[in-house]
Design a protein around this motif. Structure first.
Motif, PDB file in Angstrom:
ATOM      1  N   TRP A  44     -23.600 -42.489 -27.017  1.00 37.24           N
ATOM      2  CA  TRP A  44     -24.182 -42.934 -25.755  1.00 37.24           C
ATOM      3  C   TRP A  44     -23.382 -44.051 -25.065  1.00 37.24           C
ATOM      4  O   TRP A  44     -23.714 -44.470 -23.956  1.00 37.24           O
ATOM      5  CB  TRP A  44     -25.609 -43.431 -25.973  1.00 37.24           C
ATOM      6  CG  TRP A  44     -25.701 -44.573 -26.973  1.00 37.24           C
ATOM      7  CD1 TRP A  44     -25.813 -44.476 -28.314  1.00 37.24           C
ATOM      8  CD2 TRP A  44     -25.665 -45.974 -26.665  1.00 37.24           C
ATOM      9  NE1 TRP A  44     -25.847 -45.718 -28.896  1.00 37.24           N
ATOM     10  CE2 TRP A  44     -25.764 -46.660 -27.885  1.00 37.24           C
ATOM     11  CE3 TRP A  44     -25.569 -46.711 -25.482  1.00 37.24           C
ATOM     12  CZ2 TRP A  44     -25.763 -48.043 -27.971  1.00 37.24           C
ATOM     13  CZ3 TRP A  44     -25.574 -48.087 -25.562  1.00 37.24           C
ATOM     14  CH2 TRP A  44     -25.673 -48.737 -26.807  1.00 37.24           C
ATOM     15  N   ASN A 144     -19.643 -47.925 -20.150  1.00 32.76           N
ATOM     16  CA  ASN A 144     -20.664 -47.034 -19.597  1.00 32.76           C
ATOM     17  C   ASN A 144     -21.658 -46.685 -20.699  1.00 32.76           C
ATOM     18  O   ASN A 144     -21.244 -46.298 -21.801  1.00 32.76           O
ATOM     19  CB  ASN A 144     -20.031 -45.749 -19.066  1.00 32.76           C
ATOM     20  CG  ASN A 144     -19.138 -46.002 -17.867  1.00 32.76           C
ATOM     21  OD1 ASN A 144     -19.588 -46.024 -16.744  1.00 32.76           O
ATOM     22  ND2 ASN A 144     -17.853 -46.190 -18.136  1.00 32.76           N
ATOM     23  N   ASP A 146     -25.161 -44.492 -21.616  1.00 32.95           N
ATOM     24  CA  ASP A 146     -26.154 -43.472 -21.282  1.00 32.95           C
ATOM     25  C   ASP A 146     -27.492 -43.924 -21.852  1.00 32.95           C
ATOM     26  O   ASP A 146     -27.694 -43.943 -23.072  1.00 32.95           O
ATOM     27  CB  ASP A 146     -25.733 -42.125 -21.874  1.00 32.95           C
ATOM     28  CG  ASP A 146     -26.706 -41.012 -21.509  1.00 32.95           C
ATOM     29  OD1 ASP A 146     -27.724 -41.299 -20.850  1.00 32.95           O
ATOM     30  OD2 ASP A 146     -26.448 -39.861 -21.907  1.00 32.95           O
ATOM     31  N   SER A 148     -30.477 -42.553 -21.292  1.00 30.01           N
ATOM     32  CA  SER A 148     -31.506 -41.517 -21.156  1.00 30.01           C
ATOM     33  C   SER A 148     -32.490 -41.536 -22.314  1.00 30.01           C
ATOM     34  O   SER A 148     -33.595 -40.984 -22.208  1.00 30.01           O
ATOM     35  CB  SER A 148     -30.850 -40.138 -21.037  1.00 30.01           C
ATOM     36  OG  SER A 148     -30.027 -39.875 -22.167  1.00 30.01           O
ATOM     37  N   SER A 155     -28.599 -44.705 -16.532  1.00 27.70           N
ATOM     38  CA  SER A 155     -27.323 -45.098 -17.126  1.00 27.70           C
ATOM     39  C   SER A 155     -26.959 -46.495 -16.642  1.00 27.70           C
ATOM     40  O   SER A 155     -27.529 -47.013 -15.677  1.00 27.70           O
ATOM     41  CB  SER A 155     -26.216 -44.101 -16.774  1.00 27.70           C
ATOM     42  OG  SER A 155     -26.003 -44.071 -15.372  1.00 27.70           O
ATOM     43  N   LYS A 157     -23.452 -49.261 -16.079  1.00 28.41           N
ATOM     44  CA  LYS A 157     -22.001 -49.397 -15.998  1.00 28.41           C
ATOM     45  C   LYS A 157     -21.653 -50.829 -15.634  1.00 28.41           C
ATOM     46  O   LYS A 157     -22.306 -51.451 -14.788  1.00 28.41           O
ATOM     47  CB  LYS A 157     -21.427 -48.446 -14.951  1.00 28.41           C
ATOM     48  CG  LYS A 157     -19.924 -48.526 -14.785  1.00 28.41           C
ATOM     49  CD  LYS A 157     -19.439 -47.534 -13.727  1.00 28.41           C
ATOM     50  CE  LYS A 157     -17.919 -47.601 -13.590  1.00 28.41           C
ATOM     51  NZ  LYS A 157     -17.417 -46.633 -12.569  1.00 28.41           N
TER      52      LYS A 157
END
Length: 710
Positions: A44, A144, A146, A148, A155, A157
């Motif tokens: 992730w 980055n 993820d 989810s 997400s 960043k």
């Protein structure tokens, strides 16, 4: 599966067309390297880093050859004194030559006069050089995530960046003597019988560090992104973004030119998008800006933008009745932005006193001293400059997607631009020649409006394909409000274009003294027959600044109409590409040293059309004079010309090797190309616009290249 990397190296070198003196060594050498690594840290979490370094060196021999070429008269003096023409019976001349540090090619001494003890030619031959060294280093590091697992579609960043550039120079400079020859005719031959020396030759074996400066920018950007589709019809996306940077600038080796306050910028933004079946669109963007250029209580503001879109081509009534349109979308947006870009400095809201604000006298002017006084008043209500923008647009694909059309109408009002004059707001006694209590205020307003468009047509027939594109912009600008007090309303800048060119209306040349006596008095010095005659616009009997009028747009913002054309033709392995651009509607003035010549200036060929009593009906240039004659050298319709032009900016022919040629080689792809830039200018004033005065000439470029992948 864990990491991917990329590396690029580049090298460029170019030299000067000047091949004289130390400038024959002029060159620019630049080396750059760029590297990138992308990493999968977990399922992730990913990370990346980018690094770029540029090393650029420049060598420049001393002497301004191009600047001198525009001003130095070729017969003013000889920059080189020939030793071969010394009087052979004068031994002292040979002694001077033997003791000089600068014997050029073994045959010449450096020439000059008492008023020209240095010149570009001598500088190029004897004064030394400057080496400029520029070092740039940049890196980004980002991550980055993820998220989810926490919320589907979420997400994160973040990127941290540093951009550092350092510039310094190493210089070698020496003084030199110049000699003015005395010429005499001896036995029917011209010889040099005497030399007058100006200056002295000096010796130096050391380079010195000249100017030094650096610029460092640090920035941090972090954002949460959300992107999700509910069912099959509702598409939602959102971004929460925080971003800021700080730029620090330092000049000179002792940092005496360092900026007192770094350039800071901080933003917090939010964007939310929704569309229903990619047919109805709503977009909202909000940005909270912060500026330290403003008073404490006025440093924060919200800048919202709203955009609406409608894909008409998805509607049943449209599909059933319009067959040649494949896609049609209409958009409209409105923005109310707060910005400090046009606020040029910090602390403009504060009062400012200077300990050398004015000079006072006593003892009937025989003595005096500096006095402290106010130079600026305070304005605690100074605020952001507001930019309101509206745009309506159209995007369409037609004729089986072979024709694309994009067009937009836009209008932008910029309100609250700063003014310190404030002559129309505050009494005149708030300011005089030395002192001022006038504050900066948000007063001036501007407007820009226009239409931009782009049309592209693509077609293929067997091995032949072509693409033709046209783009352009119509631009209109206007000053809506100005802090001004002109006696004549036609001189008000409010209501005029932002880049208006102001000047006088020429009525030709004065023909004789009676013509001068019966015309309005011109206030630019003595006037004689052959001088330019100006129109008395306000009919007050005097030609002065009150007779200046708006003569047209200078195109400083952008010409009223700009356009571009591109053509691509493909046949089997050949590709031909051409790009052109142009503009119309703007004006400029022939006011360089090539056209405005007087006194001891260097005269150009334009003066061959000068006015004389015999040529008064055909003259194209005012009378010549050894005086300043400022009357003739005013921006006016006499010197004005249109800058309409079309430039063929690039033409390129490419051949791509394919098929059997590459099958048995290590080369995966191979192309060769030839191109040219700045090849052609079409204009009624082409020669004028292609001529540089006091600078290096304009160039046409031709390139031959190869691109290969292994």
């Amino acid at each position: 599966d864990r990491a991917r990397y990329y590396t690029n190296f580049g090298l460029s070198y170019n030299s000067s067309i000047v091949k004289y003196g130390d400038q024959k060594n002029n060159n620019d050498l630049a080396f750059n390297v760029r590297a990138n690594v992308d990493m999968n840290l977990t399922k992730w979490l990913t990370a990346s880093t980018d690094v770029s370094a540029i090393v650029a060196d420049n060598y420049t021999g001393r002497g301004d050859f191009w600047g001198t070429s525009a001003t130095l008269r070729p017969n003013w003096f000889s920059p080189l004194v020939p030793i071969s023409m010394f009087d052979p019976n004068n031994a002292s001349l040979q002694t001077i030559a033997n003791t000089s540090n600068n014997i050029i090619n073994g045959n010449y001494l450096l020439g000059g006069t008492s008023t020209d003890q240095t010149n570009a030619f001598a500088d190029m031959l004897a004064a030394g050089y400057i080496k400029n060294k520029n070092r740039t280093f940049m890196f980004n590091i980002g991550a980055n995530a993820d998220l989810s697992g926490i919320l589907k579609g979420l997400s994160f960043k973040t990127v941290y960046s540093v951009d550092y550039t350092d510039l310094y120079s190493e210089a070698y400079k020496v003084g030199y003597a110049v000699y003015q020859p005395t010429w005499t005719t001896v036995n029917g031959a011209d010889v040099i019988t005497g030399l007058t020396k100006f200056g002295n030759d000096s010796n130096s074996t050391n380079e010195t560090v000249g100017s030094s400066s650096y610029t460092q920018t640090m920035s941090l950007r972090s954002q949460f992104n959300y992107n999700r589709t509910f069912g099959t019809s509702h598409n939602v996306s959102a971004t929460l973004l925080g971003w800021g940077y700080q730029t620090q600038i330092s000049n000179d080796a002792d940092h005496s030119g360092s900026t007192y306050h770094p350039d800071d910028n901080l933003n917090l933004g939010f964007q939310a998008n929704y569309n229903f079946r990619h047919s109805y669109y709503v977009d909202f963007t909000g940005n909270i800006v912060h500026s330290t250029k403003l008073p404490d209580q006025r440093r924060n503001a919200l800048s919202p933008t709203v955009t609406l879109g409608w894909r008409v081509s998805n509607e049943k009534f449209f599909k059933d009745n319009v067959s040649f349109v494949d896609d049609l979308k209409l958009t409209a947006s409105y923005a109310n932005l707060n910005q400090d870009i046009d606020i040029t400095d910090y602390y403009l809201y504060s009062l400012y006193y200077d300990n050398k604000a004015g000079w006072y006298q006593w003892r009937d002017g025989a003595a005096g001293g500096w006095t402290t006084g106010s130079k600026r008043g305070a304005n605690p209500n100074l605020t952001f400059i507001k930019r309101q923008e509206f745009r309506a647009g159209l995007d369409a694909l037609l004729l089986n997607k072979s024709l694309s059309v994009n067009a937009n109408y836009f209008i932008q009002n910029t309100n609250g631009l700063l003014s310190q004059g404030a002559s129309s707001i505050y009494p005149s006694y708030f300011s005089n020649y030395d002192y001022s209590f006038l504050p900066y205020v948000n007063y001036n307003n501007d407007r820009r409006s226009g239409v931009d468009f782009a049309v592209n047509y693509n077609k293929r027939a067997g091995d032949f394909a072509y693409s033709v594109g046209v783009s352009g912009m119509f631009l209109s600008t206007k000053a809506l409000r100005r802090d001004e007090l002109y006696l004549d309303s036609y001189q008000n800048r409010a209501g005029q274009s932002l880049d208006a060119s102001w000047g006088y209306i020429s009525q030709g040349f004065f023909t004789d003294q009676n013509d001068i006596n019966t015309h309005a008095k011109q206030s630019f010095g003595e006037v004689k027959p052959g001088d330019i005659k100006y129109q008395d616009v306000n009919n007050d009997g005097v030609i002065d600044t009150r007779d200046q009028v708006n003569l047209g747009s200078s195109g400083a913002s952008a010409p009223p109409f700009t356009f571009g054309i591109n053509v691509t033709l493909k046949y089997k392995n050949f590709t031909f590409f051409a790009l052109g651009r142009g503009n119309t509607g703007a004006v400029a003035f022939k006011n360089s040293s090539y056209y405005w010549v007087k006194g001891a200036s260097k005269y150009s060929d334009v003066v061959l059309g000068r006015w004389t009593p015999e040529t008064q009906n055909t003259a194209t240039y005012p009378r010549l004079t050894t005086t300043d004659n400022s009357n003739n050298f005013q921006n006016s319709t006499f010197w004005m010309y249109k800058t309409n032009r079309f430039d063929l900016t690039r033409v390129q022919l490419t051949y791509d090797f394919k098929g059997k040629f590459l099958q048995k080689s290590a080369i995966h792809a191979l192309s060769v190309y030839i191109n040219g830039d700045n090849l052609l200018t079409i204009s009624g004033n082409r020669k004028l616009m292609e001529t540089n005065i006091g600078a290096a000439p304009q160039y046409r470029f031709y390139n031959l290249g190869v691109k290969a992948a292994f």
